[in-house]
Design a protein around this motif. Structure first.
Motif, PDB file in Angstrom:
ATOM      1  N   LEU B  32      24.925 -39.912 -28.562  1.00  0.00           N
ATOM      2  CA  LEU B  32      23.994 -40.631 -29.199  1.00  0.00           C
ATOM      3  C   LEU B  32      24.429 -42.198 -28.869  1.00  0.00           C
ATOM      4  O   LEU B  32      25.470 -42.588 -29.034  1.00  0.00           O
ATOM      5  N   PHE B  33      23.495 -42.961 -28.861  1.00  0.00           N
ATOM      6  CA  PHE B  33      23.446 -44.367 -28.361  1.00  0.00           C
ATOM      7  C   PHE B  33      22.652 -45.141 -29.151  1.00  0.00           C
ATOM      8  O   PHE B  33      21.563 -44.801 -29.466  1.00  0.00           O
ATOM      9  N   TRP B  34      23.130 -46.414 -29.234  1.00  0.00           N
ATOM     10  CA  TRP B  34      22.299 -47.406 -29.707  1.00  0.00           C
ATOM     11  C   TRP B  34      22.436 -48.747 -28.954  1.00  0.00           C
ATOM     12  O   TRP B  34      23.177 -49.085 -28.403  1.00  0.00           O
ATOM     13  N   TYR B  35      21.072 -49.123 -28.817  1.00  0.00           N
ATOM     14  CA  TYR B  35      20.561 -50.164 -28.178  1.00  0.00           C
ATOM     15  C   TYR B  35      20.044 -51.483 -28.872  1.00  0.00           C
ATOM     16  O   TYR B  35      19.209 -50.939 -29.798  1.00  0.00           O
ATOM     17  N   GLN B  36      20.120 -52.463 -28.423  1.00  0.00           N
ATOM     18  CA  GLN B  36      19.269 -53.702 -29.204  1.00  0.00           C
ATOM     19  C   GLN B  36      18.428 -54.320 -28.052  1.00  0.00           C
ATOM     20  O   GLN B  36      18.903 -54.611 -27.109  1.00  0.00           O
ATOM     21  N   PRO B  43      16.751 -53.084 -23.030  1.00  0.00           N
ATOM     22  CA  PRO B  43      17.779 -52.515 -24.163  1.00  0.00           C
ATOM     23  C   PRO B  43      19.144 -53.175 -23.548  1.00  0.00           C
ATOM     24  O   PRO B  43      19.655 -52.867 -22.493  1.00  0.00           O
ATOM     25  N   GLU B  44      19.926 -53.485 -24.793  1.00  0.00           N
ATOM     26  CA  GLU B  44      21.180 -53.991 -24.443  1.00  0.00           C
ATOM     27  C   GLU B  44      22.030 -53.028 -25.040  1.00  0.00           C
ATOM     28  O   GLU B  44      22.104 -52.661 -26.447  1.00  0.00           O
ATOM     29  N   PHE B  45      23.025 -52.363 -24.441  1.00  0.00           N
ATOM     30  CA  PHE B  45      24.105 -51.413 -25.002  1.00  0.00           C
ATOM     31  C   PHE B  45      24.966 -51.886 -26.097  1.00  0.00           C
ATOM     32  O   PHE B  45      25.367 -52.964 -26.165  1.00  0.00           O
ATOM     33  N   LEU B  46      24.724 -51.240 -27.336  1.00  0.00           N
ATOM     34  CA  LEU B  46      25.888 -51.564 -28.356  1.00  0.00           C
ATOM     35  C   LEU B  46      26.711 -50.482 -28.401  1.00  0.00           C
ATOM     36  O   LEU B  46      28.082 -51.065 -28.547  1.00  0.00           O
ATOM     37  N   THR B  47      26.602 -49.203 -28.640  1.00  0.00           N
ATOM     38  CA  THR B  47      27.683 -48.032 -28.864  1.00  0.00           C
ATOM     39  C   THR B  47      27.208 -47.101 -28.472  1.00  0.00           C
ATOM     40  O   THR B  47      26.002 -46.582 -28.289  1.00  0.00           O
ATOM     41  N   TYR B  48      28.018 -45.962 -28.354  1.00  0.00           N
ATOM     42  CA  TYR B  48      27.681 -44.581 -28.026  1.00  0.00           C
ATOM     43  C   TYR B  48      28.818 -43.625 -28.474  1.00  0.00           C
ATOM     44  O   TYR B  48      30.115 -43.855 -28.662  1.00  0.00           O
ATOM     45  N   PHE B  49      28.290 -42.547 -29.091  1.00  0.00           N
ATOM     46  CA  PHE B  49      28.977 -41.289 -29.727  1.00  0.00           C
ATOM     47  C   PHE B  49      28.760 -40.199 -28.938  1.00  0.00           C
ATOM     48  O   PHE B  49      27.872 -39.942 -28.427  1.00  0.00           O
ATOM     49  N   GLN B  50      30.041 -39.580 -28.776  1.00  0.00           N
ATOM     50  CA  GLN B  50      29.984 -38.016 -28.556  1.00  0.00           C
ATOM     51  C   GLN B  50      30.440 -37.212 -29.524  1.00  0.00           C
ATOM     52  O   GLN B  50      31.293 -37.390 -30.117  1.00  0.00           O
ATOM     53  N   ASN B  51      29.397 -36.423 -30.366  1.00  0.00           N
ATOM     54  CA  ASN B  51      29.641 -35.576 -31.563  1.00  0.00           C
ATOM     55  C   ASN B  51      29.960 -36.740 -32.630  1.00  0.00           C
ATOM     56  O   ASN B  51      29.381 -37.914 -32.859  1.00  0.00           O
TER      57      ASN B  51
END
Lengths: 113, 115
Positions: B32-36, B43-51
């Motif tokens: 899962l990824f968040w972009y601004q 889109p500018e990368f904010l953060t990223y999850f694996q599980n």
């Protein structure tokens, strides 16, 4: 580091062709292409992996030149539905994590009848 | 679900308020990824999850931004003491694995306006 896209915008008549370029200052692992229409989510078009491949999606295709660290998106015989903003996203060989896909500023494409 | 769902669709906040933005990824997607996305920008990368693990938060602009995904599915992006420069569309995306070799599925975003 974000990739650089060119041109910033292009206006086409239906049936005309266009090329959008995406360049990186670092060695690329993969290039992603997305299209976003106003107020909507970006929609995936294709991914190219290092190895210089070329891919196609309907009349939209792309190439990836590893040596030049760049990718090009080709819109052939453009249709009205091709209008939107095209973004390339890149993962470089030095990216800290596989999740850090970084996008260019976008190329706005307007196709007119 | 059929796609990535984000809520609310629009959020207006007064400067200094805290906000929470929700993302429901596609069921079974590991990453899962968040972009601004600022107006007219990519889109500018904010953060990223694996599980549930937050593997990269290098794009979060300040310690006012916090993201979590406690059970490896739904994620929340929280912004504390909002500032006018936080006004943007916040996009969430998910992917099946997150290897850099697969596509991202984006939600329609939350448009945040800070007055």
């Amino acid at each position: 580091q974000q990739p650089v896209q060119s041109p910033q915008a292009v206006i086409l008549r239906e049936g005309e062709d266009a090329v959008i370029n995406c360049s990186s200052s670092k060695a690329l692992y993969s290039v992603h292409w997305y299209r976003q229409k106003h107020g909507e989510a970006p929609v995936f078009l294709m991914i190219l992996l290092k190895g210089g491949e070329q891919k196609g999606h309907d009349k939209i295709s792309a190439s990836f030149n590893e040596k030049k660290q760049q990718s090009s998106l080709y819109l052939t015989a453009s249709q009205l539905s091709y209008s939107g903003t095209y973004f390339c996203g890149t993962l470089t060989m030095t990216t800290d994590s596989w999740g850090k896909l970084q996008f260019g500023a976008g190329t706005q494409v307007v196709v007119t009848p | 679900g059929a796609g990535v769902s984000q809520s609310p669709r629009y959020k207006v906040a007064k400067r200094g308020q805290d906000v929470a933005l929700r993302c429901d990824p596609i069921s079974g997607h590991v990453s899962l990824f968040w972009y601004q996305q600022a107006l007219g920008q990519g889109p500018e990368f904010l953060t990223y999850f694996q599980n549930e693990a937050q593997l990269d938060k290098s794009g979060l602009p300040s310690d006012r931004f916090f993201a979590e995904r406690p059970e490896g599915s739904v994620s929340t992006l929280k912004i504390q003491r909002t500032q006018q420069e936080d006004s943007a569309v916040y996009l969430c995306a998910s992917s099946l694995l997150g290897t850099g070799r697969e596509k991202l599925f984006f939600g329609s975003g939350t448009q945040l306006s800070v007055l």
